[in-house]
Write a protein that holds these residues in place. Structure first.
Motif, PDB file in Angstrom:
ATOM      1  N   ASP A   1     -19.929   7.651 -41.980  1.00 35.04           N
ATOM      2  CA  ASP A   1     -20.384   8.375 -43.522  1.00 35.04           C
ATOM      3  C   ASP A   1     -21.898   8.196 -43.702  1.00 35.04           C
ATOM      4  N   ASN A   2     -22.680   7.200 -43.524  1.00 31.22           N
ATOM      5  CA  ASN A   2     -24.095   7.060 -43.416  1.00 31.22           C
ATOM      6  C   ASN A   2     -24.652   8.570 -42.701  1.00 31.22           C
TER       7      ASN A   2
ATOM      8  N   SER B   1     -26.497  15.958 -42.227  1.00 33.83           N
ATOM      9  CA  SER B   1     -26.964  16.823 -43.373  1.00 33.83           C
ATOM     10  C   SER B   1     -27.701  17.375 -44.097  1.00 33.83           C
ATOM     11  N   GLU B   2     -29.021  16.386 -43.799  1.00 37.06           N
ATOM     12  CA  GLU B   2     -30.163  16.128 -44.556  1.00 37.06           C
ATOM     13  C   GLU B   2     -31.267  16.793 -43.460  1.00 37.06           C
TER      14      GLU B   2
ATOM     15  N   ARG C   1     -23.511  10.760 -41.019  1.00 36.64           N
ATOM     16  CA  ARG C   1     -22.932  12.499 -41.559  1.00 36.64           C
ATOM     17  C   ARG C   1     -23.621  12.689 -42.462  1.00 36.64           C
ATOM     18  N   ASP C   2     -24.347  11.607 -43.636  1.00 33.76           N
ATOM     19  CA  ASP C   2     -25.162  12.161 -44.688  1.00 33.76           C
ATOM     20  C   ASP C   2     -26.833  12.568 -44.177  1.00 33.76           C
TER      21      ASP C   2
ATOM     22  N   ASP D   1     -31.038   6.827 -52.071  1.00 35.95           N
ATOM     23  CA  ASP D   1     -29.775   7.543 -52.847  1.00 35.95           C
ATOM     24  C   ASP D   1     -30.208   8.801 -52.313  1.00 35.95           C
ATOM     25  N   GLN D   2     -31.729   9.100 -51.392  1.00 41.20           N
ATOM     26  CA  GLN D   2     -31.301  10.993 -50.620  1.00 41.20           C
ATOM     27  C   GLN D   2     -29.874  10.933 -49.379  1.00 41.20           C
ATOM     28  N   TYR D   3     -30.247   9.184 -48.920  1.00 48.63           N
ATOM     29  CA  TYR D   3     -29.014   9.401 -47.547  1.00 48.63           C
ATOM     30  C   TYR D   3     -28.171   8.021 -47.936  1.00 48.63           C
ATOM     31  N   GLY D   4     -27.355   7.824 -49.127  1.00 49.36           N
ATOM     32  CA  GLY D   4     -26.605   6.865 -49.345  1.00 49.36           C
ATOM     33  C   GLY D   4     -26.632   5.902 -48.792  1.00 49.36           C
TER      34      GLY D   4
END
Length: 560
Positions: free
Chosen positions: A197-198, A204-205, A200-201, A142-145
């Protein structure tokens, strides 16, 4: 060329800026193998919380460098600093303890286990093997999509989902520095977008990603910084906001970006391969029968390349194995040049004129610990020059191996070295040289340029084109949709074991083909003319003067 340098280096190899936020600093890394220097004075700085692309031709030393960073190999010279602290790695466990994780190009998952069992395997000491471990997997997903489903069997997952499981595995072990080796090699365009997209997630973390790739346009789309390695040493850094694909290709191989596009049609009216009504069913561990090929019919003519598009796991591998005689047929026929081969063994089909470039060169194409001249014999034991009557002819096989090395630019210090000592691209060129040496009537090419650089790609494409002009029929299976569209005369789409759609390469885009591969389109696929024109314009960027790589075999690099 002119390219901005996000992390400038002085001549002594020390960074002039950015060290306070550097996740990885490699200084003066040198690694020698017998007769070959794989890495020489490599300097690389990767800033925290960025996607840093590492590019270079096959044999340039990228994988050797990453194996050093991951503790799989020890450098002969140089230093490694992680988050500003110098360290030495003797095993991958040491690197994992420092927060480094690596996702290899060939996934390392157990199909008969669930997702969460694969993730926990080997890391049982972290969160146990029960509810706590499952909760942690869901938390990371969930945290990293990542959208991972813990209780699903891995064998039921597509390739994109498997890749996300591999990423989750290393994050589960606490990785904050993630090495991805050719992560888009087997993904369709929509899956590539989802992966980006993953990433980039992850960024961002605060996760740092080192992204190894040969696909120039993808690197430009996702990377924050680019480093290029050539002939074992760093040749420069580039800013993806200002550098072009053409400039990157020139940095990597000294040539412009090649294009797979064929120049003229060579298709004749003579049928070479005729496949009718193929059906194969397999029984799983629970005794349930599953149809993997269902009523497959296709025809390939002399001088024609028929491309098969499909997400991996939809029957392409079984189709190849059925034509090669590696799987028994429940129904259907295979005819080559008018001869029914349906009941023939694989060797008889080889002798009848089928060449085979396998999907996995390590598992099905080479004996990695055998010398090159023995690998030249594989699959063609009964044919000249490998044999003379009932006896093998090692002398002639060695002589022909040297010919293949010269004509196919296989970079090696000799033919007595093992296949494992060659880079992936040079292994692939050896296989292609071996198959072309017997003047096949039909070439089955499964992912012929997977994991090879732009220079090797150009050479492989040209060898296929030359043989095609001489009447070779080709069954091409590729996850690279630009390659599939550029080389093929006709494209068929396979989905869940059936051929569900077809397309004219001149009138279809990679995006529309990718949509059909997910089962969302059937029948004949026709893209909008504006979309085709735009795709052709993008593909043509930097390809006006296609030049295959021509460096000599003396430039061989081992261990990539």
């Amino acid at each position: 060329m002119t390219a901005s340098d996000p992390v400038p280096l002085r001549k002594d190899g020390n960074p002039t800026a950015g060290t306070a936020t550097s996740a990885v600093e490699l200084r003066g890394i040198t690694k020698r193998f017998p007769g070959v220097v794989a890495n020489h004075d490599i300097n690389l700085t990767v800033r925290s919380g960025t996607v840093h692309a590492l590019m270079g031709e096959n044999g340039a030393g990228k994988s050797t460098l990453m194996k050093i960073l991951y503790g799989m190999q020890k450098p002969d010279e140089g230093t490694i600093a992680i988050n500003g602290e110098q360290c030495e790695f003797h095993t991958p466990g040491d690197a994992i303890a420092r927060g480094i994780g690596m996702v290899h190009q060939h996934f390392m998952l157990a199909d008969n286990l669930t997702v969460w069992e694969n993730v926990v395997l080997g890391g049982e000491h972290l969160y146990g093997i029960g509810a706590k471990a499952k909760a942690k997997i869901k938390e990371i997903s969930d945290q990293y999509g990542l959208g991972v489903r813990p209780d699903v069997l891995v064998e039921d997952l597509g390739v994109a989902d498997r890749q996300r499981v591999e990423i989750l595995k290393v994050l589960y072990r606490g990785a904050k520095i993630l090495i991805l080796d050719e992560p888009t090699a087997v993904l369709v365009p929509q899956e590539v977008d989802a992966l980006f997209d993953n990433l980039r997630d992850l960024k961002s973390e605060g996760v740092t990603v080192i992204f190894i790739s040969h696909k120039l346009h993808e690197v430009l789309a996702v990377a924050d910084a680019i480093s290029v390695i050539r002939r074992g040493t760093t040749v420069g850094d580039a800013d993806p906001k200002t550098v072009t694909a053409r400039q990157l290709a020139e940095m990597m191989v000294g040539a412009e970006l090649p294009s797979p596009e064929s120049r003229e049609s060579t298709v004749t009216s003579t049928e070479m391969l005729d496949v009718q009504g193929l059906r194969i069913a397999k029984t799983d561990a629970e005794g349930i029968e599953r149809v993997v090929l269902d009523d497959i019919s296709l025809t390939i003519r002399k001088g024609e390349i028929l491309g098969i598009a499909g997400v991996e796991g939809n029957g392409q591998a079984e189709l190849v194995e059925a034509i090669m005689g590696m799987l028994p047929l429940d129904a259907g026929t295979v005819t080559l040049d008018g001869k029914d081969l349906s009941g023939s063994l694989t060797r008889a089909r080889r002798e009848a004129g089928i060449g085979y470039i396998p999907e996995d060169r390590h598992r099905h194409g080479l004996l990695l610990e055998a010398p090159l001249w023995e690998n030249r014999i594989l699959g063609h034991v009964t044919e000249k020059p490998n044999s003379n009557g009932p006896l093998l002819d090692p002398t002639s096989a060695r002589e022909d191996t040297w010919r293949i090395v010269r004509e196919f630019d296989v970079r090696t210090p000799g033919i007595e070295v093992t296949a494992a000592s060659l880079s992936g691209g040079n292994q692939q060129k050896l296989i292609i040289g071996r198959e072309m040496a017997h003047d096949p009537k039909l070439l089955i090419a499964a992912h012929p340029t997977r994991g090879v650089d732009v220079g090797a790609q150009a050479q492989i494409w040209e060898h296929i084109r030359v043989a095609q002009r001489n009447g070779l029929a080709v069954l091409l299976i590729s996850a690279d949709l630009d390659e599939l569209i550029g080389l093929s005369d006709t494209i068929r789409v396979i989905y869940r074991g059936r051929l569900v759609a077809d397309a004219d390469p001149a009138t279809v885009t990679a995006e529309d083909l990718g949509t059909a591969m997910t089962g969302a389109a059937r029948g004949h696929i026709e893209s909008e003319p504006e979309a085709v024109a735009e795709a052709q314009t993008v593909a043509a960027e930097g390809t006006e003067a296609e030049q295959p790589h021509t460096d000599t075999a003396d430039d061989a690099q081992a261990g990539e």
